[in-house]
Every structure is written in structure tokens, then in C-alpha cells.
Scaffold this motif. Structure first.
Motif, PDB file in Angstrom:
ATOM      1  N   ALA A   1      15.634   4.647   1.723  1.00 60.73           N
ATOM      2  CA  ALA A   1      16.128   3.508   2.483  1.00 60.73           C
ATOM      3  C   ALA A   1      15.253   2.287   2.235  1.00 60.73           C
ATOM      4  N   ALA A   2      15.899   1.118   2.170  1.00 61.05           N
ATOM      5  CA  ALA A   2      15.149  -0.118   2.018  1.00 61.05           C
ATOM      6  C   ALA A   2      14.318  -0.376   3.271  1.00 61.05           C
ATOM      7  N   GLY A   3      13.274  -1.186   3.111  1.00 61.70           N
ATOM      8  CA  GLY A   3      12.469  -1.554   4.268  1.00 61.70           C
ATOM      9  C   GLY A   3      10.985  -1.433   3.992  1.00 61.70           C
ATOM     10  N   HIS A   4      10.203  -2.295   4.647  1.00 61.77           N
ATOM     11  CA  HIS A   4       8.747  -2.253   4.493  1.00 61.77           C
ATOM     12  C   HIS A   4       8.062  -2.534   5.822  1.00 61.77           C
ATOM     13  N   SER A   5       8.748  -2.208   6.911  1.00 63.52           N
ATOM     14  CA  SER A   5       8.183  -2.395   8.240  1.00 63.52           C
ATOM     15  C   SER A   5       7.096  -1.354   8.506  1.00 63.52           C
ATOM     16  N   ILE A   6       6.496  -1.430   9.688  1.00 66.04           N
ATOM     17  CA  ILE A   6       5.476  -0.443  10.060  1.00 66.04           C
ATOM     18  C   ILE A   6       6.074   0.961  10.069  1.00 66.04           C
TER      19      ILE A   6
ATOM     20  N   PRO B   1      -0.257  -6.941  12.432  1.00 66.26           N
ATOM     21  CA  PRO B   1       0.322  -6.853  13.780  1.00 66.26           C
ATOM     22  C   PRO B   1      -0.463  -5.889  14.649  1.00 66.26           C
ATOM     23  N   ALA B   2      -0.441  -6.136  15.957  1.00 64.71           N
ATOM     24  CA  ALA B   2      -1.224  -5.322  16.893  1.00 64.71           C
ATOM     25  C   ALA B   2      -0.811  -3.861  16.866  1.00 64.71           C
ATOM     26  N   GLU B   3       0.474  -3.595  16.531  1.00 63.59           N
ATOM     27  CA  GLU B   3       0.952  -2.220  16.559  1.00 63.59           C
ATOM     28  C   GLU B   3       0.671  -1.455  15.267  1.00 63.59           C
ATOM     29  N   PHE B   4      -0.063  -2.070  14.330  1.00 65.26           N
ATOM     30  CA  PHE B   4      -0.397  -1.353  13.094  1.00 65.26           C
ATOM     31  C   PHE B   4      -1.228  -0.111  13.434  1.00 65.26           C
ATOM     32  N   ASP B   5      -0.839   1.022  12.875  1.00 62.55           N
ATOM     33  CA  ASP B   5      -1.421   2.312  13.244  1.00 62.55           C
ATOM     34  C   ASP B   5      -2.884   2.414  12.791  1.00 62.55           C
ATOM     35  N   PRO B   6      -3.827   2.617  13.704  1.00 65.59           N
ATOM     36  CA  PRO B   6      -5.238   2.776  13.306  1.00 65.59           C
ATOM     37  C   PRO B   6      -5.447   3.972  12.382  1.00 65.59           C
ATOM     38  N   ALA B   7      -4.577   4.961  12.472  1.00 66.24           N
ATOM     39  CA  ALA B   7      -4.724   6.121  11.592  1.00 66.24           C
ATOM     40  C   ALA B   7      -4.541   5.727  10.130  1.00 66.24           C
TER      41      ALA B   7
ATOM     42  N   TYR C   1       4.136 -11.245 -15.922  1.00 67.23           N
ATOM     43  CA  TYR C   1       4.987 -11.078 -14.750  1.00 67.23           C
ATOM     44  C   TYR C   1       5.514 -12.468 -14.380  1.00 67.23           C
ATOM     45  N   TRP C   2       6.846 -12.598 -14.287  1.00 65.20           N
ATOM     46  CA  TRP C   2       7.463 -13.880 -13.930  1.00 65.20           C
ATOM     47  C   TRP C   2       7.592 -13.922 -12.403  1.00 65.20           C
ATOM     48  N   ARG C   3       6.763 -14.710 -11.799  1.00 62.31           N
ATOM     49  CA  ARG C   3       6.543 -14.676 -10.363  1.00 62.31           C
ATOM     50  C   ARG C   3       7.452 -15.671  -9.651  1.00 62.31           C
ATOM     51  N   LEU C   4       8.062 -15.245  -8.538  1.00 60.93           N
ATOM     52  CA  LEU C   4       8.845 -16.151  -7.700  1.00 60.93           C
ATOM     53  C   LEU C   4       7.979 -16.763  -6.600  1.00 60.93           C
ATOM     54  N   THR C   5       7.304 -15.910  -5.835  1.00 60.06           N
ATOM     55  CA  THR C   5       6.521 -16.391  -4.702  1.00 60.06           C
ATOM     56  C   THR C   5       5.597 -15.286  -4.238  1.00 60.06           C
ATOM     57  N   SER C   6       4.771 -15.583  -3.262  1.00 63.18           N
ATOM     58  CA  SER C   6       3.964 -14.556  -2.603  1.00 63.18           C
ATOM     59  C   SER C   6       4.171 -14.675  -1.099  1.00 63.18           C
ATOM     60  N   LEU C   7       4.053 -13.547  -0.424  1.00 62.40           N
ATOM     61  CA  LEU C   7       4.331 -13.439   1.005  1.00 62.40           C
ATOM     62  C   LEU C   7       3.041 -13.109   1.732  1.00 62.40           C
ATOM     63  N   ASP C   8       2.685 -13.943   2.680  1.00 62.65           N
ATOM     64  CA  ASP C   8       1.363 -13.813   3.293  1.00 62.65           C
ATOM     65  C   ASP C   8       1.403 -13.358   4.743  1.00 62.65           C
ATOM     66  N   ARG C   9       2.579 -13.366   5.381  1.00 65.19           N
ATOM     67  CA  ARG C   9       2.653 -13.074   6.815  1.00 65.19           C
ATOM     68  C   ARG C   9       3.414 -11.771   7.038  1.00 65.19           C
ATOM     69  N   PHE C  10       2.795 -10.838   7.765  1.00 59.70           N
ATOM     70  CA  PHE C  10       3.409  -9.545   8.072  1.00 59.70           C
ATOM     71  C   PHE C  10       3.464  -9.389   9.586  1.00 59.70           C
ATOM     72  N   ASP C  11       4.689  -9.335  10.125  1.00 59.96           N
ATOM     73  CA  ASP C  11       4.854  -9.257  11.578  1.00 59.96           C
ATOM     74  C   ASP C  11       5.179  -7.849  12.064  1.00 59.96           C
TER      75      ASP C  11
END
Length: 766
Positions: free
Chosen positions: A454-459, A411-417, A284-294
Motif C-alpha cells: 500500500a502507498a503511504g509514508h506516515s508513522i 512529530p510528537a507521536e513518533f515512536d521512541p522504539a 538523478y534528475w531532481r524535482l524538489t526536496s521535502l523538509d516537513r514531516f507531520d
């Protein structure tokens, strides 16, 4: 309306459209790719056309505004989201795609300085602003008759770009904007003075002279500013208040998270050659890794340092590794990342630049003096861990605070379910690797790879993904990493490319090979790749993931093919690399023959023609639907204005003129109603009724008192007889074509036909 005035109306409409397009050109200072221009220009032109049609149809401001808003939705769907339309009409899928893009754009706005990538979310905002600026400019020019208010909406949009933009294209865009402003002012002044100059005896000649003179003066002024503006005294002086320096973005490399752009590579540029790699084996030719999820987007929070010498390692001491030599030639990556197999150990200076490195994420980027990596060729050596399945399965231990603080946060709003769901999926697994593997296998067994989401990876996107159980690598990787964190597994999202097509000793990596995958940190082992995306599998990881190497088939992002592997694989070396691993800076030469070119526009031309054809058909259907509606609205508006018998008789005549015109019996220039009736009456069976109506409309226009009820009834009867006679002369096809003919919308009643219709009646008893 005189021909001169009608021509000036058209000239003003064209000039304010050009003013809006000048504002579109100003966005060149905000975006890093010129592809934005037509994506914003087409909606802008459509907005002006729709505003002009509504105004000429006699619609009021409220109905014109509602029609304009509906047009905005349809046109934006066609231009930016054609794949989400249902029979050319925006629906729920379009809405979800727009909301996801707006969410992403809002998140990255504070992180990315101009020139920024052309994100759909940015285009939606810009196109909406330009659309309503066009509507307001048309309203100010023709309904308010105010020059300053006509300029203001477009000027505000242009000023937005000036405030946030960088200095490139400054003179050109300023010159275009100034030229457009001068043109609008000139045409507006000429149009406003057309009646006055006629009273002075100059008429059209004065208008033409004013236009010619103003055009010459404006061209000289704009040309001088564009060519010599930077040479004016003080042009290069420091500002009194350095407001641009309040944004310190130039002090660090900032970009949109590559996870945001991944769908564009997969869908819009699948065949584009992004880069090639000379290497002995696939990875796998890697560009970067992302560590922060808001809660909205995954992004990186690392800081970079010099990439000279041997690069630091995050692998646990004593890890078994082998080395992999790679030579990359970047073709159309369009950003400053330097792809590499994880983890880089040493790199040459590509193209004479000084690359920088972020050790924690294993990220290489070009030096700050280089805009992007396109065109660069560089060599590097990577440490490739040799994984033992049994050792990974048994690994466990405490998580250091440096890892927990950075890679367990949610993030605090991450669903406990969702956390509860994850705990249930991994229940019964005693080790971190066991839980990570169980979560991976759950995705692969229960979800479907699908680019048509649809694109997106939010909560919110995570919730939709878990409900639909369909998505592509962006959702698989982002959701996996968030769920892993919820049960205490340190995780991050890596972005890069699968190995690509092997051609000789070279891997050819295209847009369709763009990929994202999660990485999990386990004590005693370090970072491990897992692969929740069906149809994908990283080389070298089968021992602990159970997934065979595979990637997208050529031309089909949903189909997997085995990853190409060499006939011999280098033997593992337990010793970590040393300074001797730094490769030489030899001339790597041209690409091997037969690889084929790849640029950012290598997408299938057939797809573009299909999209264009669909857009044309949808616009045609919209036209067919709008014209009759506008005609009906114009008729209703005319009836509302006909508040007395004089106006109602006049309306019978003007309505009939359209029918006569479509039958080749239209009114000649300067012809009175009676003259018109006498000329065409002999050609009609209802000639007598036409003459009766002509007499009544003439009498109504000039009589000292309002017509009585019997005269109004006689006019209605005569008009009905003539209309039926005229329409009986045409075929069904002719009547349909006439109903769809937009030309009546562009005409206003002639002055002589309306003479006296608006003056106050005279009481004959006085």
C-alpha cells in the motif's frame, strides 16, 4: 402494472441515474484530469442498478441499505483497487490501501487548491458520497414518491463541487446539472400523474405529450444558459461577498507532495516518457526536496523567488564542483516542477515564462502564469559536487540552528522504539557520515524492493514497513529520513527520477524511473544523497555510499541495471560557476528520431484489457451470486406479507406463475387465472390441479369471507403438484439458467391476479 406505468418507472430510474452522473461531471471543476469521470461514473451507475434490483425484489429499506453498502465495497475494490483483490474480493490489503489513501487525502486537502490531482483518496470519498446519494435518490423517488427529496442528495454533492471549485467549466457543468434536474422533475411529474390522466381519458397520450413538451422547453432553457449565461447582465459583476477569496491559495504555488504521486508513475505509467534530457553524463534528475514531516506526509515548506541570473548555492564555500549542461524537454510530467541535476546554477526562461527558485531545497518551478511544465523545453547549468570519500567520512561539526530547526523536527507521536532501533543500528559509528552510511546499508541488506504494498509514508506506514521489510522508494526514503532525524542527523526526502535510458546524447526518462531518496546534511560538506532502496544507486556518490550507479530495468521496477554513463566524464573543476554559466536560449529543435512518443496514456494496452476482463468476470460472479439471493429475499418478503389465508392462497398462484413462464406456459395479457388454467392445462399432466388452484385463487380473491384451512391446504397441494410437473419438464441446465434469470425481479404481480387480495374480508354473518 400497466405497460405505461412500467415504462415510466424505468424512465424515472434512468433520469435519476443521469442526475447522479451530472453530479459526477461537476467534479471536472475539482480535478485536473478527466480520468476521474469513469472512475466515479461506474460506481454511481452500479449503485442505481443495485438499488433498483433490491427495490423490485421487495427488500425493505434496512436490507436494501445493507446490500448497497456491501456493493459499494466490492465495486470500489474493482474500480479503484483491482490489484489488491483476492479472487475479485476486497480484503485486508484493500482496506490498508484505502486507509492509506484516505490519510493522504485528508492531509493534503488543506494544502491543495482545485483543480487538484486525481488522488485515490479523493476518489474513494467522492464515490462513496455519490453511491449513497444514488441510494437515497432511489428511495425518495420510489418509496417516498417525493420529487424534492429525490433531487436533494445529488444536489448536495454538486453543491460541494460548486463551493470548492474554480471557475472553469462553470457554464457547462451547471447546464448539465440543470438539464438533469428538469428531466427528473418532468419524468416524476409524468409518472405521478399517469393514473390521474387515465381517469381523465387521456392515458398514455397525455404522458407522452407532457414528456415531449417538457423536453423541448428544458432543452431551450438549458441551452440558453450554457451558451449565453455569461453574457447576462451582472454575470461578471463582483460578488457581494467574495467568499472564494477567503482561500488565498492563488497567492502561492501549492501542490500535492510529489512523494504521494510516485507510486502512480511506477505502477500505472511505467512506459510513459515523462521527459528527455540532453546531457554529457547521467545524474538523478531532481524535482524538489521535502523538509516537513507531520506524521502523515512529507511536504515542502519553502518559499520561491525569481530564478534570474546565477542562482544561490547551499554548498559550503570552497566546495569542489564541476558544471553540467542540460536541456530538458518535458513530455508528460503533469506538474509545474522543472527537473534538474542538483544543484541548479542558472536556467533559461522555458517557453517565455519566468521560472522561480527555492534555494534551500534546490527546487525550480515554472512561473505562476503557467499551469504545468508539459510541452516546455529549457536549458540549465547545474553545479555537481565532486565528493572525496575520505573527506566525507571524516566530516563533522556543529549543526546551525537554521538547519536543526528545519531538518531535525519530528512529530510528537513518533515512536521512541524506532529511535532506539536506529541508535542500535548506528552504534559504534563516530561520525555523521558513518551513521548515515550504516543506516543505508542496514536497509539495503535487510529489506526487499516491492511495489505490491500500500502507498503511504506516515508513522503508521513506517511501522508497517519496518515490520514487513518490504516496500518501494517512498517507504525507503521517508522511513530513512525520519529515522536519521531521530538520532540527530538533519535529513530530508528528495523526489525526482533516476537517469533513464541513454539513447545517443539523450536520456529518455519514463515513469518507471520515478524515485525518491534521502539527503543528509553534514557540517563542512552540505547535503549528501544516500541510497537505502535496493537496486538503486546515484551516479557520482559511490565514493562515500559504496553503492554503484543503478536503476530500474525497463519494464520491471524491481530489477536493477547499471546507469548509462558516457565514455568520457568531464574533469572536475574546483571553481564555482559564475554568471557566464547561463546558457543561451537557442532553439533546441525536435526530439531525436527513434525516441518514441510518450503520453499520459502510454501504459500497456494489454494490461488495460486484462484489468477489464477481470472486472467483467468479477461483476459476472457478483451477478450470479446476487440474483438468487434477491429472489429468495423477495419470496421471504412475500411470505411475511401473506398474513391471512386469502394472501397465502394468492401467493401459491403467483409463485407458480414464474415456473409456468419459464416453461413457455406463461399468462397472456389480461388473462384471468381460470382462463390461463383452461388454456395451458391440456399441455400438462397436472392440468386438473392447475384448474383447482385457479378456482381457489379466484374464489379467495372475491369471496365475502376468508378461505378456511381446508381450502388453503388444497391450494398448497395443487400448487406443489403443478410445480413438480413443470420442473420435471426442464433439464438441470434449464433450471440453473432459470434460477439466474433476473427478469422475475423486474416484474410485479399483475392487477387482475391480485384483485381483492388486499381488501378487508366481509363477515358473512352480518
Amino acid at each position: 402494472m400497466s405497460r405505461n406505468r412500467a415504462g415510466l418507472d424505468l424512465a424515472l430510474e434512468i433520469s435519476i441515474t443521469l442526475l447522479s452522473l451530472a453530479a459526477v461531471a461537476g467534479f471536472a471543476r475539482l480535478f485536473d484530469d478527466g480520468v476521474f469521470f469513469w472512475q466515479l461514473a461506474l460506481p454511481t451507475i452500479a449503485a442505481h442498478v443495485l438499488a433498483a434490483l433490491a427495490r423490485r425484489a421487495g427488500l425493505g429499506l434496512l436490507w436494501s441499505g445493507l446490500l448497497s453498502a456491501a456493493g459499494l465495497v466490492v465495486v470500489l475494490g474493482i474500480v479503484l483497487y483491482p490489484e489488491t483483490l483476492t479472487f475479485g474480493i476486497p480484503g485486508a490489503v484493500t482496506r490498508d490501501a484505502v486507509l492509506a489513501d484516505l490519510e493522504t487525502a485528508w492531509t493534503v486537502f488543506d494544502e491543495v487548491g482545485p483543480p487538484a490531482p486525481v488522488l485515490d483518496g479523493y476518489l474513494v470519498v467522492a464515490a462513496t458520497a455519490l453511491w449513497f446519494a444514488a441510494f437515497l435518490a432511489d428511495w425518495a423517488a420510489f418509496r417516498l414518491q417525493a420529487a424534492l427529496e429525490t433531487l436533494l442528495p445529488s444536489a448536495i454533492v454538486f453543491a460541494f463541487g460548486t463551493v470548492f471549485a474554480k471557475d472553469h467549466h462553470r457554464e457547462v457543468t451547471a447546464g448539465i446539472e440543470l438539464a438533469a434536474i428538469l428531466l427528473v422533475l418532468l419524468v416524476h411529474r409524468t409518472r405521478s400523474g399517469a393514473v390521474a390522466t387515465t381517469w381523465l381519458g387521456s392515458g398514455p397520450r397525455a404522458s407522452a405529450a407532457l414528456l415531449r413538451g417538457g423536453a423541448v422547453i428544458g432543452a431551450l432553457a438549458v441551452g440558453g444558459i450554457a451558451l449565453w449565461g455569461s453574457a447576462l447582465p451582472g454575470a461578471d459583476a463582483a460578488p457581494v461577498i467574495a467568499w472564494r477569496d477567503l482561500d488565498d491559495r492563488d497567492s502561492a504555488r501549492v501542490t500535492v507532495s510529489p512523494l504521494v504521486d510516485i507510486r502512480a508513475s511506477l505502477v500505472e505509467q511505467p512506459s510513459t516518457v515523462v521527459f528527455t534530457v540532453d546531457a554529457a553524463e547521467a545524474d538523478y534528475w531532481r524535482l524538489t526536496s521535502l523538509d516537513r514531516f507531520d506524521g502523515l506526509v512529507w511536504e515542502s515548506s519553502g518559499s520561491f523567488g525569481d530564478a534570474g541570473g546565477t542562482l544561490p548555492s547551499t554548498l559550503p564555500e570552497g566546495s569542489a564542483v564541476r558544471t553540467l549542461d542540460q536541456t530538458f524537454t518535458i513530455r508528460a510530467l503533469g506538474d509545474f516542477w522543472l527537473p534538474a541535476a542538483f544543484e541548479p546554477a542558472a536556467v533559461t526562461a522555458p517557453g517565455g515564462t519566468d521560472p522561480v527558485y527555492e534555494a534551500a531545497s534546490g527546487t525550480l518551478v515554472v512561473g505562476r502564469d503557467v499551469t504545468d511544465a508539459d510541452g516546455l523545453t529549457y536549458s540549465l547549468v547545474s553545479r555537481v559536487p565532486v565528493r572525496d570519500g575520505a573527506a566525507v567520512a571524516a566530516a563533522d561539526g556543529p549543526i546551525p540552528s537554521s538547519i536543526a530547526d528545519r531538518y531535525l523536527a519530528l512529530p510528537a507521536e513518533f515512536d521512541p522504539a524506532i529511535a532506539a532501533l536506529t541508535a542500535g543500528i548506528t552504534a559504534g559509528e563516530a561520525t555523521p557520515a558513518g551513521r548515515a552510511r550504516a543506516l543505508q546499508d542496514w536497509f539495503r541488506a535487510n529489506f526487499t524492493y516491492d511495489l505490491q504494498v500500500a502507498a503511504g509514508h506516515s508513522i503508521d506506514s513506517i511501522a508497517d514497513f519496518l515490520e514487513l521489510r518490504r516496500g518501494y522508494c517512498e517507504q525507503f526514503a521517508g522511513t530513512y529520513a525520519a529515522m536519521a532525524r531521530s538520532i540527530g542527523l538533519p535529513a530530508r526526502v528528495a523526489v525526482g527520477f533516476t537517469p533513464g535510458e541513454r539513447q545517443g546524447d539523450t536520456f529518455v526518462v519514463r515513469g518507471e524511473h520515478a524515485h525518491a531518496w534521502p539527503e543528509v546534511w553534514i557540517a563542512g560538506v552540505g547535503w549528501l544523497r544516500f541510497e537505502p532502496t535496493p537496486g538503486r544507486g546515484a551516479p557520482g556518490d559511490t565514493a562515500y555510499t559504496g553503492v554503484e550507479p543503478s536503476q530500474a530495468a525497463a519494464g520491471d521496477g524491481a530489477t536493477a541495471v547499471p546507469v548509462p554513463v558516457p565514455s568520457t566524464v568531464p574533469s572536475p573543476s574546483p571553481a564555482p560557476p559564475t554568471d557566464t554559466l547561463v546558457p543561451g536560449a537557442d532553439d533546441l529543435g525536435d526530439l531525436p528520431p527513434g525516441l518514441g512518443g510518450g503520453t499520459a496514456t502510454d501504459d500497456d494496452p494489454g494490461d488495460r484489457w486484462v484489468t477489464a476482463a477481470v472486472a467483467i468476470m468479477v461483476l459476472g460472479a457478483l451477478f450470479l451470486a446476487v440474483v438468487p439471493v434477491l429472489k429468495a429475499a423477495r419470496r421471504r418478503a412475500a411470505r411475511r406479507r401473506a398474513t391471512d389465508s386469502r394472501r397465502r392462497i394468492h401467493l401459491q398462484w403467483t409463485d407458480l406463475l414464474d415456473d409456468l413462464g419459464r416453461s413457455g406456459l406463461g399468462r397472456a395479457p389480461a388473462e384471468t387465472p381460470i382462463e390461463h388454467a383452461d388454456r395451458v392445462g391440456p399441455r400438462l399432466a397436472s392440468g386438473a390441479e392447475l384448474r383447482t388452484l385457479a378456482d381457489l385463487v379466484t374464489s379467495a380473491a372475491f369471496a365475502p369471507s376468508l378461505p378456511d384451512a381446508s381450502e388453503e391446504a388444497a391450494a398448497a397441494t395443487a400448487a406443489a403438484v403443478v410445480r413438480e410437473d413443470v420442473r420435471s419438464r426442464s433439464t438441470l441446465v434449464g433450471r440453473v439458467v432459470a434460477e439466474l434469470d433476473p427478469r422475475p425481479l423486474l416484474r410485479k404481480p399483475s392487477p387482475d391476479a391480485t384483485a381483492g387480495a388486499d381488501r378487508e374480508p366481509v363477515d358473512a354473518r352480518r
